[in-house]
Write a protein that holds these residues in place. Structure first.
Motif, mmCIF file in Angstrom:
data_model
loop_
_atom_site.group_PDB
_atom_site.id
_atom_site.type_symbol
_atom_site.label_atom_id
_atom_site.label_comp_id
_atom_site.label_asym_id
_atom_site.label_seq_id
_atom_site.Cartn_x
_atom_site.Cartn_y
_atom_site.Cartn_z
ATOM 1 N N ASP A 169 68.460 8.246 -23.210
ATOM 2 C CA ASP A 169 69.328 8.150 -22.047
ATOM 3 C C ASP A 169 70.348 7.042 -22.326
ATOM 4 O O ASP A 169 70.271 6.336 -23.345
ATOM 5 C CB ASP A 169 68.490 7.843 -20.803
ATOM 6 C CG ASP A 169 67.317 8.811 -20.659
ATOM 7 O OD1 ASP A 169 67.562 10.026 -20.667
ATOM 8 O OD2 ASP A 169 66.164 8.340 -20.555
ATOM 9 N N LEU A 170 71.309 6.858 -21.428
ATOM 10 C CA LEU A 170 72.361 5.862 -21.626
ATOM 11 C C LEU A 170 72.459 4.956 -20.408
ATOM 12 O O LEU A 170 72.437 5.431 -19.270
ATOM 13 C CB LEU A 170 73.721 6.542 -21.853
ATOM 14 C CG LEU A 170 73.846 7.427 -23.093
ATOM 15 C CD1 LEU A 170 75.191 8.148 -23.089
ATOM 16 C CD2 LEU A 170 73.689 6.601 -24.371
ATOM 17 N N ILE A 171 72.584 3.660 -20.662
ATOM 18 C CA ILE A 171 72.800 2.702 -19.583
ATOM 19 C C ILE A 171 74.060 1.904 -19.896
ATOM 20 O O ILE A 171 74.237 1.421 -21.022
ATOM 21 C CB ILE A 171 71.573 1.791 -19.383
ATOM 22 C CG1 ILE A 171 71.797 0.830 -18.214
ATOM 23 C CG2 ILE A 171 71.212 1.049 -20.641
ATOM 24 C CD1 ILE A 171 70.551 0.067 -17.820
ATOM 25 N N PHE A 172 74.946 1.801 -18.916
ATOM 26 C CA PHE A 172 76.236 1.118 -19.069
ATOM 27 C C PHE A 172 76.250 -0.134 -18.197
ATOM 28 O O PHE A 172 75.970 -0.068 -16.995
ATOM 29 C CB PHE A 172 77.386 2.033 -18.642
ATOM 30 C CG PHE A 172 77.609 3.214 -19.530
ATOM 31 C CD1 PHE A 172 78.604 3.203 -20.496
ATOM 32 C CD2 PHE A 172 76.827 4.351 -19.409
ATOM 33 C CE1 PHE A 172 78.815 4.301 -21.319
ATOM 34 C CE2 PHE A 172 77.031 5.451 -20.230
ATOM 35 C CZ PHE A 172 78.022 5.425 -21.190
ATOM 36 N N SER A 173 76.603 -1.268 -18.794
ATOM 37 C CA SER A 173 76.853 -2.478 -18.014
ATOM 38 C C SER A 173 78.286 -2.467 -17.511
ATOM 39 O O SER A 173 79.144 -1.735 -18.031
ATOM 40 C CB SER A 173 76.604 -3.729 -18.859
ATOM 41 O OG SER A 173 77.431 -3.724 -20.018
ATOM 42 N N ALA A 174 78.568 -3.284 -16.491
ATOM 43 C CA ALA A 174 79.914 -3.327 -15.912
ATOM 44 C C ALA A 174 80.134 -4.661 -15.223
ATOM 45 O O ALA A 174 79.190 -5.320 -14.785
ATOM 46 C CB ALA A 174 80.115 -2.184 -14.915
ATOM 47 N N PHE A 180 74.040 11.822 -13.900
ATOM 48 C CA PHE A 180 73.914 10.485 -13.312
ATOM 49 C C PHE A 180 72.501 10.295 -12.780
ATOM 50 O O PHE A 180 71.980 11.129 -12.040
ATOM 51 C CB PHE A 180 74.939 10.319 -12.193
ATOM 52 C CG PHE A 180 74.778 9.026 -11.436
ATOM 53 C CD1 PHE A 180 75.075 7.822 -12.037
ATOM 54 C CD2 PHE A 180 74.321 9.030 -10.126
ATOM 55 C CE1 PHE A 180 74.938 6.627 -11.345
ATOM 56 C CE2 PHE A 180 74.182 7.841 -9.425
ATOM 57 C CZ PHE A 180 74.481 6.639 -10.034
ATOM 58 N N GLY A 181 71.873 9.174 -13.171
ATOM 59 C CA GLY A 181 70.498 8.931 -12.769
ATOM 60 C C GLY A 181 70.330 7.897 -11.691
ATOM 61 O O GLY A 181 69.630 8.127 -10.700
ATOM 62 N N ALA A 182 70.976 6.730 -11.852
ATOM 63 C CA ALA A 182 70.755 5.659 -10.884
ATOM 64 C C ALA A 182 71.775 4.553 -11.072
ATOM 65 O O ALA A 182 72.345 4.385 -12.157
ATOM 66 C CB ALA A 182 69.347 5.084 -11.049
ATOM 67 N N GLU A 183 71.996 3.802 -10.004
ATOM 68 C CA GLU A 183 72.719 2.534 -10.076
ATOM 69 C C GLU A 183 71.696 1.416 -10.162
ATOM 70 O O GLU A 183 70.658 1.462 -9.503
ATOM 71 C CB GLU A 183 73.606 2.333 -8.842
ATOM 72 C CG GLU A 183 74.814 3.241 -8.800
ATOM 73 C CD GLU A 183 75.751 2.897 -7.642
ATOM 74 O OE1 GLU A 183 75.323 2.149 -6.732
ATOM 75 O OE2 GLU A 183 76.902 3.359 -7.672
ATOM 76 N N ILE A 184 71.992 0.441 -10.993
ATOM 77 C CA ILE A 184 71.116 -0.717 -11.142
ATOM 78 C C ILE A 184 71.903 -1.956 -10.740
ATOM 79 O O ILE A 184 73.022 -2.158 -11.196
ATOM 80 C CB ILE A 184 70.620 -0.843 -12.591
ATOM 81 C CG1 ILE A 184 70.027 0.489 -13.068
ATOM 82 C CG2 ILE A 184 69.587 -1.957 -12.720
ATOM 83 C CD1 ILE A 184 69.721 0.520 -14.542
ATOM 84 N N ASP A 185 71.317 -2.767 -9.888
ATOM 85 C CA ASP A 185 71.995 -3.936 -9.317
ATOM 86 C C ASP A 185 73.253 -3.510 -8.568
ATOM 87 O O ASP A 185 74.374 -3.911 -8.910
ATOM 88 C CB ASP A 185 72.332 -4.950 -10.401
ATOM 89 C CG ASP A 185 72.674 -6.326 -9.830
ATOM 90 O OD1 ASP A 185 72.402 -6.553 -8.630
ATOM 91 O OD2 ASP A 185 73.208 -7.164 -10.578
ATOM 92 N N PRO A 186 73.107 -2.712 -7.513
ATOM 93 C CA PRO A 186 74.271 -2.150 -6.814
ATOM 94 C C PRO A 186 75.177 -3.179 -6.159
ATOM 95 O O PRO A 186 76.341 -2.887 -5.880
ATOM 96 C CB PRO A 186 73.639 -1.225 -5.764
ATOM 97 C CG PRO A 186 72.242 -1.709 -5.614
ATOM 98 C CD PRO A 186 71.832 -2.238 -6.945
ATOM 99 N N THR A 187 74.688 -4.403 -5.934
ATOM 100 C CA THR A 187 75.518 -5.439 -5.309
ATOM 101 C C THR A 187 76.037 -6.443 -6.341
ATOM 102 O O THR A 187 76.404 -7.563 -5.970
ATOM 103 C CB THR A 187 74.718 -6.183 -4.222
ATOM 104 O OG1 THR A 187 73.559 -6.801 -4.820
ATOM 105 C CG2 THR A 187 74.266 -5.214 -3.136
#
Length: 474
Positions: free
Chosen positions: A185-190, A208-215
């Protein structure tokens, strides 16, 4: 890091201009924040690391349950050790047995890669569609990220429907088997946006699977993947910067929920240290079988967080890290550089803030591991003394002599290669293609056997410039 330094870094990353103050001059800052500013980035392996414990991943391609070698039935890893975000192996490559070949002399095959018109900020590689060759995921700032699909001979193409057309302020990308189904799978930082996870159906079709740290209110240029709590599932550590934000750039740890998503670790799991962190990597420094975390900070000394065996971390920097180190670290790679059986660290640095012109870089740092529970030694005297701004690192044996070499993505400079000659690093940048002779900026580098000849090749992403593909002569 001082606010001024962060502000300059953000400006440099956003505009692609020089980095006036020290910081990370290679990553871009988020343009959706007008009140917060980040370090200025400079130009990992990470892919990012090698020799970690089970559950950790290699900076470029992490096998779901293996930290050192690709196992039967696990995804094929595209790069080897050390770089900017996680842990992998110095011996894994395009096959379970590693690369095995290569002269360390490269030819330019960039014509085999689709031209880029986007702001490319990071890359990771591995077999994403199960066809046995190494593909490349690219993180794009302010546009849709993309995947380069390999035909097995080092010719890359796009499949527009294989990945969601989602605009992100992406800063980097890591391969991770988040749901333990045997594919990457792929995870992107931003920056100032949630990290985003995309799940693979095994055939290279991502949803699309999930948002991580949405805030997220901080700069997140890189992340690290490892098994923090020892449950056999990959967790994610976010290196965060932004001392003028509400969270003060506090680093965060997210644990796998064992269902393809992540939940933030309990309060107190990560020490409150309001450094401006730009990179991190998991490794076991005290030999207890649990993964510790080394953190690269911009404007302050690097940090070593040890795991209390439950996934709760304690600051033991003074115990393991030399007191006098470069204070503007941007990237980390790990691997056994001196072949003594333990994992060393290679830290990329950029110089202190300057005014009016790009600041010179600090010397990159080799931290030699003296064994279990020992303080690392500063062996920077064995590293070429160019003072350039480093942003991303990879460790890989490019010439099949059994020693890990260093690939360094630089800002405003040539991209660098240091050949390891029996534990001494020698500048071999001249072995890269002539196109590299003109100074420029690369924001990421990934390693893989892209043409199937068992020799490790290099792919650099270069902001708004075309991607470089350098093939190793077998």
């Amino acid at each position: 890091m001082q606010l001024r330094s962060l502000s300059i870094l953000a400006l440099a990353l956003t505009t692609g201009a020089f980095l006036p103050l020290a910081g990370c001059s290679s990553k871009k800052s988020s343009n959706n924040s007008s009140t917060t500013v980040a370090p200025s980035t400079s130009g990992s392996a990470t892919n990012t690391t090698s020799g970690t414990t089970a559950g950790s991943t290699s900076g470029s391609g992490v096998a779901p349950t293996s930290s050192s070698a690709t196992t039967v039935g696990s995804p094929t890893m595209g790069s080897t050790s050390g770089g900017n975000t996680s842990s992998g192996s110095a011996t894994t490559g395009a096959t379970a047995s590693g690369f095995g070949k290569g002269t360390g002399q490269f030819v330019d095959a960039s014509a085999n890669v689709p031209q880029s018109t986007t702001s490319d900020r990071g890359a990771d590689s591995g077999d994403l569609d199960g066809d046995g060759d190494i593909d490349v995921a690219i993180a794009v700032r302010g546009d849709a990220s993309r995947i380069l699909w390999n035909d097995g001979k080092g010719n890359f193409s796009l499949r527009p429907t294989s990945f969601p057309n989602m605009v992100m302020e992406a800063t980097d990308v890591r391969l991770i088997d988040a749901d333990k189904d045997g594919d990457f799978d792929l995870i992107f930082s931003a920056n100032f946006e949630p990290a985003r996870l995309f799940l693979n159906d095994g055939a290279g079709n991502f949803t699309f699977g999930a948002e991580i740290d949405p805030t997220n209110d901080a700069y997140v240029y890189k992340l690290a993947i490892g098994d923090a709590n020892g449950d056999g599932w990959s967790d994610v550590f976010f290196a965060r910067a932004g001392q003028n934000t509400a969270s003060k750039g506090q680093n965060k740890l997210f644990l796998s929920d064992q269902a393809g998503g992540f939940v933030e670790a309990p309060t107190g799991s990560v020490p409150t240290l309001n450094d401006d962190s730009l990179d991190a990597t998991f490794l076991d420094v005290n030999g207890d079988g649990h993964q510790d975390i080394f953190v690269a900070n911009f404007g302050s000394r690097p940090t070593l967080l040890t795991n209390d065996t439950t996934g709760r971390y304690v600051n033991q920097t003074d115990v393991y890290i030399p007191p006098t180190l470069s204070a503007y670290a941007t990237s980390i790679a790990q691997g056994d550089l001196d072949k003594d059986g333990d994992i060393d660290l290679f830290v990329g640095n950029e110089g202190a803030p300057g005014v009016g012109t790009p600041p010179p870089g600090e010397l990159n740092t080799w931290l030699e591991n003296e064994g279990i529970n020992s303080r690392f030694l500063n062996m920077t005297a064995l590293v070429p003394s160019d003072s350039e701004a480093t942003w991303s690192l990879r460790l890989v044996d490019v010439n099949a002599d059994g020693y890990l070499d260093v690939i360094s993505a630089q800002l405003r400079a040539q991209q660098r290669m240091y050949i390891n000659q029996n534990g001494i690093l020698v500048d071999a940048t001249s072995f890269l293609p002539q196109v590299n002779a003109t100074p420029g900026s690369a924001f990421g580098v990934t390693v893989g056997d892209f043409n199937g000849d068992q020799a490790p090749d290099l792919l650099f992403v270069r902001g708004t410039a075309d991607t470089w593909l350098f093939l190793n002569t077998p």
